[in-house]
Motif scaffolding. Structure first.
Motif, PDB file in Angstrom:
ATOM      1  N   UNK A 117      15.028   0.159 -28.509  1.00  0.00           N
ATOM      2  CA  UNK A 117      14.081   0.354 -27.421  1.00  0.00           C
ATOM      3  C   UNK A 117      13.350   1.685 -27.566  1.00  0.00           C
ATOM      4  N   UNK A 118      14.058   2.704 -27.998  1.00  0.00           N
ATOM      5  CA  UNK A 118      13.439   4.018 -28.179  1.00  0.00           C
ATOM      6  C   UNK A 118      12.365   3.963 -29.254  1.00  0.00           C
ATOM      7  N   UNK A 119      12.680   3.309 -30.374  1.00  0.00           N
ATOM      8  CA  UNK A 119      11.688   3.190 -31.445  1.00  0.00           C
ATOM      9  C   UNK A 119      10.475   2.403 -30.975  1.00  0.00           C
ATOM     10  N   UNK A 120      10.733   1.343 -30.202  1.00  0.00           N
ATOM     11  CA  UNK A 120       9.626   0.518 -29.698  1.00  0.00           C
ATOM     12  C   UNK A 120       8.721   1.313 -28.771  1.00  0.00           C
ATOM     13  N   UNK A 121       9.311   2.203 -27.969  1.00  0.00           N
ATOM     14  CA  UNK A 121       8.536   2.978 -26.999  1.00  0.00           C
ATOM     15  C   UNK A 121       7.821   4.169 -27.626  1.00  0.00           C
ATOM     16  N   UNK A 122       8.491   4.831 -28.572  1.00  0.00           N
ATOM     17  CA  UNK A 122       7.974   6.094 -29.073  1.00  0.00           C
ATOM     18  C   UNK A 122       7.161   5.974 -30.355  1.00  0.00           C
ATOM     19  N   UNK A 123       7.441   4.958 -31.162  1.00  0.00           N
ATOM     20  CA  UNK A 123       6.840   4.917 -32.496  1.00  0.00           C
ATOM     21  C   UNK A 123       6.247   3.556 -32.823  1.00  0.00           C
ATOM     22  N   UNK A 124       5.783   2.870 -31.805  1.00  0.00           N
ATOM     23  CA  UNK A 124       5.329   1.496 -32.030  1.00  0.00           C
ATOM     24  C   UNK A 124       4.275   1.403 -33.129  1.00  0.00           C
ATOM     25  N   UNK A 181      17.013 -12.729 -27.811  1.00  0.00           N
ATOM     26  CA  UNK A 181      18.232 -13.484 -28.134  1.00  0.00           C
ATOM     27  C   UNK A 181      19.431 -12.550 -28.199  1.00  0.00           C
ATOM     28  N   UNK A 182      19.229 -11.400 -28.815  1.00  0.00           N
ATOM     29  CA  UNK A 182      20.307 -10.427 -28.919  1.00  0.00           C
ATOM     30  C   UNK A 182      20.724  -9.915 -27.547  1.00  0.00           C
ATOM     31  N   UNK A 183      19.717  -9.584 -26.732  1.00  0.00           N
ATOM     32  CA  UNK A 183      20.011  -9.045 -25.403  1.00  0.00           C
ATOM     33  C   UNK A 183      20.693 -10.071 -24.522  1.00  0.00           C
ATOM     34  N   UNK A 184      20.206 -11.319 -24.548  1.00  0.00           N
ATOM     35  CA  UNK A 184      20.758 -12.355 -23.682  1.00  0.00           C
ATOM     36  C   UNK A 184      22.159 -12.763 -24.104  1.00  0.00           C
ATOM     37  N   UNK A 185      22.482 -12.536 -25.381  1.00  0.00           N
ATOM     38  CA  UNK A 185      23.792 -12.924 -25.872  1.00  0.00           C
ATOM     39  C   UNK A 185      24.659 -11.700 -26.147  1.00  0.00           C
ATOM     40  N   UNK A 186      24.358 -10.630 -25.404  1.00  0.00           N
ATOM     41  CA  UNK A 186      25.078  -9.383 -25.601  1.00  0.00           C
ATOM     42  C   UNK A 186      26.567  -9.502 -25.361  1.00  0.00           C
ATOM     43  N   UNK A 187      26.976 -10.562 -24.653  1.00  0.00           N
ATOM     44  CA  UNK A 187      28.394 -10.742 -24.399  1.00  0.00           C
ATOM     45  C   UNK A 187      29.175 -10.975 -25.697  1.00  0.00           C
ATOM     46  N   UNK A 188      28.467 -11.324 -26.762  1.00  0.00           N
ATOM     47  CA  UNK A 188      29.153 -11.541 -28.035  1.00  0.00           C
ATOM     48  C   UNK A 188      29.515 -10.215 -28.704  1.00  0.00           C
ATOM     49  N   UNK A 189      28.862  -9.119 -28.276  1.00  0.00           N
ATOM     50  CA  UNK A 189      29.244  -7.795 -28.755  1.00  0.00           C
ATOM     51  C   UNK A 189      30.185  -7.197 -27.708  1.00  0.00           C
ATOM     52  N   UNK A 190      31.421  -7.579 -27.779  1.00  0.00           N
ATOM     53  CA  UNK A 190      32.392  -7.172 -26.762  1.00  0.00           C
ATOM     54  C   UNK A 190      33.437  -6.239 -27.358  1.00  0.00           C
ATOM     55  N   UNK A 191      34.320  -5.763 -26.481  1.00  0.00           N
ATOM     56  CA  UNK A 191      35.442  -4.954 -26.931  1.00  0.00           C
ATOM     57  C   UNK A 191      34.979  -3.701 -27.640  1.00  0.00           C
ATOM     58  N   UNK A 192      35.571  -3.431 -28.787  1.00  0.00           N
ATOM     59  CA  UNK A 192      35.273  -2.210 -29.525  1.00  0.00           C
ATOM     60  C   UNK A 192      33.857  -2.193 -30.069  1.00  0.00           C
ATOM     61  N   UNK A 193      33.218  -3.366 -30.184  1.00  0.00           N
ATOM     62  CA  UNK A 193      31.847  -3.417 -30.684  1.00  0.00           C
ATOM     63  C   UNK A 193      30.828  -3.026 -29.620  1.00  0.00           C
ATOM     64  N   UNK A 194      31.179  -3.165 -28.351  1.00  0.00           N
ATOM     65  CA  UNK A 194      30.196  -3.012 -27.283  1.00  0.00           C
ATOM     66  C   UNK A 194      29.507  -1.647 -27.254  1.00  0.00           C
ATOM     67  N   UNK A 195      30.224  -0.527 -27.341  1.00  0.00           N
ATOM     68  CA  UNK A 195      29.509   0.764 -27.302  1.00  0.00           C
ATOM     69  C   UNK A 195      28.584   0.954 -28.501  1.00  0.00           C
ATOM     70  N   UNK A 196      28.965   0.411 -29.652  1.00  0.00           N
ATOM     71  CA  UNK A 196      28.091   0.507 -30.833  1.00  0.00           C
ATOM     72  C   UNK A 196      26.842  -0.334 -30.606  1.00  0.00           C
ATOM     73  N   UNK A 197      27.052  -1.520 -30.058  1.00  0.00           N
ATOM     74  CA  UNK A 197      25.939  -2.429 -29.774  1.00  0.00           C
ATOM     75  C   UNK A 197      24.968  -1.810 -28.770  1.00  0.00           C
ATOM     76  N   UNK A 198      25.512  -1.145 -27.753  1.00  0.00           N
ATOM     77  CA  UNK A 198      24.656  -0.523 -26.737  1.00  0.00           C
ATOM     78  C   UNK A 198      23.821   0.600 -27.341  1.00  0.00           C
ATOM     79  N   UNK A 199      24.409   1.367 -28.255  1.00  0.00           N
ATOM     80  CA  UNK A 199      23.646   2.421 -28.936  1.00  0.00           C
ATOM     81  C   UNK A 199      22.554   1.800 -29.809  1.00  0.00           C
TER      82      UNK A 199
END
Length: 286
Positions: free
Chosen positions: A220-227, A196-214
């Motif tokens: 994803x990193x936690x899911x891959x490395x420390x599941x 839901x978060x990924x599909x609605x990523x357009x809601x994290x726009x403008x100044x929020x977008x780089x924070x949202x991407x991090x």
């Protein structure tokens, strides 16, 4: 006579696993869910293993359905031993960009649903002078996290609600209160929240977008490395809930994994299970 347990949100995940696990451990289970079309898998297990589980329709955002289920249980058993508030929904979006409908929805499901279910069972537990209320909250009910403030707010609210109840209903009416606090769970709950978060990523726009991407990259990193360290199965969390239900003197709070314990350590180290604060409040007010 078997103890009975009313569990909300049993179509998948922790609720599904709890319904099966409790039934296998000599509980009569009332497994409830909003959409009975999702009961197929649970019904298969019930029939295959001859489990004492009855599936009922209950939407935690609709008080009428809660009343109907509680009345059904009372008519059949004359009592409600345990309420397991499990139903919940993940949500990740900035406060600024969330809609009014979304804010109301996550609050209704995660907080008010717990209040309404608890409100309906309390009169019966009070009259019978015993009972237990277990609510799944989250590490997000103790520690706020980026893009999860609305979700965390609802879980903080449940924690406060349960803590407040525990200060007087436990001694007066022998009603035991516990918050079960998982970290990540490898269930449909986690998957749907991330999708839901990924599909609605357009809601994290403008100044929020780089924070949202991090934020998303970190997830994803936690899911891959420390599941194995971060994420638990629904069954693992259900096992903790069962132990609480079988405990004659359960704690107010319990984290369900070492990762969750470590994550919340700064908030909990002075009073890990919540018993000290409840005792202090009793001394101060009662």
């Amino acid at each position: 006579m078997k103890k009975n347990v009313l569990i909300t949100g049993t179509s998948t995940g922790v609720g599904f696993e709890s319904a099966v696990l409790f039934a296998k451990n000599n509980f009569k289970v009332y497994a409830t869910m909003r959409n009975l079309s999702k009961a197929i898998e649970l019904q298969k297990i019930i029939e295959k293993e001859s489990l004492d589980i009855e599936i009922l329709e209950l939407d935690v955002t609709k008080v009428a359905t809660i009343k109907t289920v509680v009345e059904t249980i009372i008519e059949k058993d004359g009592k409600i031993d345990i309420l397991f508030n499990n139903a919940g929904a993940g949500f990740a979006k900035t406060t600024e960009q969330a809609t009014e409908a979304e804010i109301r929805w996550v609050t209704d499901v995660n907080y008010l649903g717990v209040v309404y279910c608890t409100q309906e069972v309390l009169p019966y537990m009070r009259k019978q002078k015993y009972g237990q209320i277990i609510s799944v909250t989250s590490v997000g009910g103790l520690v706020g996290q980026p893009f999860n403030e609305l979700y965390c707010g609802t879980k903080f609210a449940v924690e406060g609600f349960m803590e407040g109840l525990a200060t007087y209903v436990s001694d007066a009416f022998n009603i035991k209160i516990t918050c079960v606090e998982p970290g990540g769970i490898t269930t449909e709950f986690m998957n749907s929240a991330i999708e839901k978060t990924a599909s609605e990523g357009q809601f994290a726009t403008g100044e929020y977008l780089p924070i949202f991407e991090r934020y998303m990259a970190g997830n994803q990193k936690r899911a891959n490395e420390s599941k194995e360290q971060v994420y638990q199965t629904g069954l693992e969390v259900a096992t903790v809930a069962l132990a609480i239900a079988q405990n004659e003197n359960p704690p107010l709070r319990i984290r369900t994994s070492k990762w969750a314990e470590d994550f919340c350590d700064l908030k909990t180290q002075a009073d890990p299970d919540g018993t000290k604060i409840v005792a202090q409040i009793k001394d101060s007010f009662l």
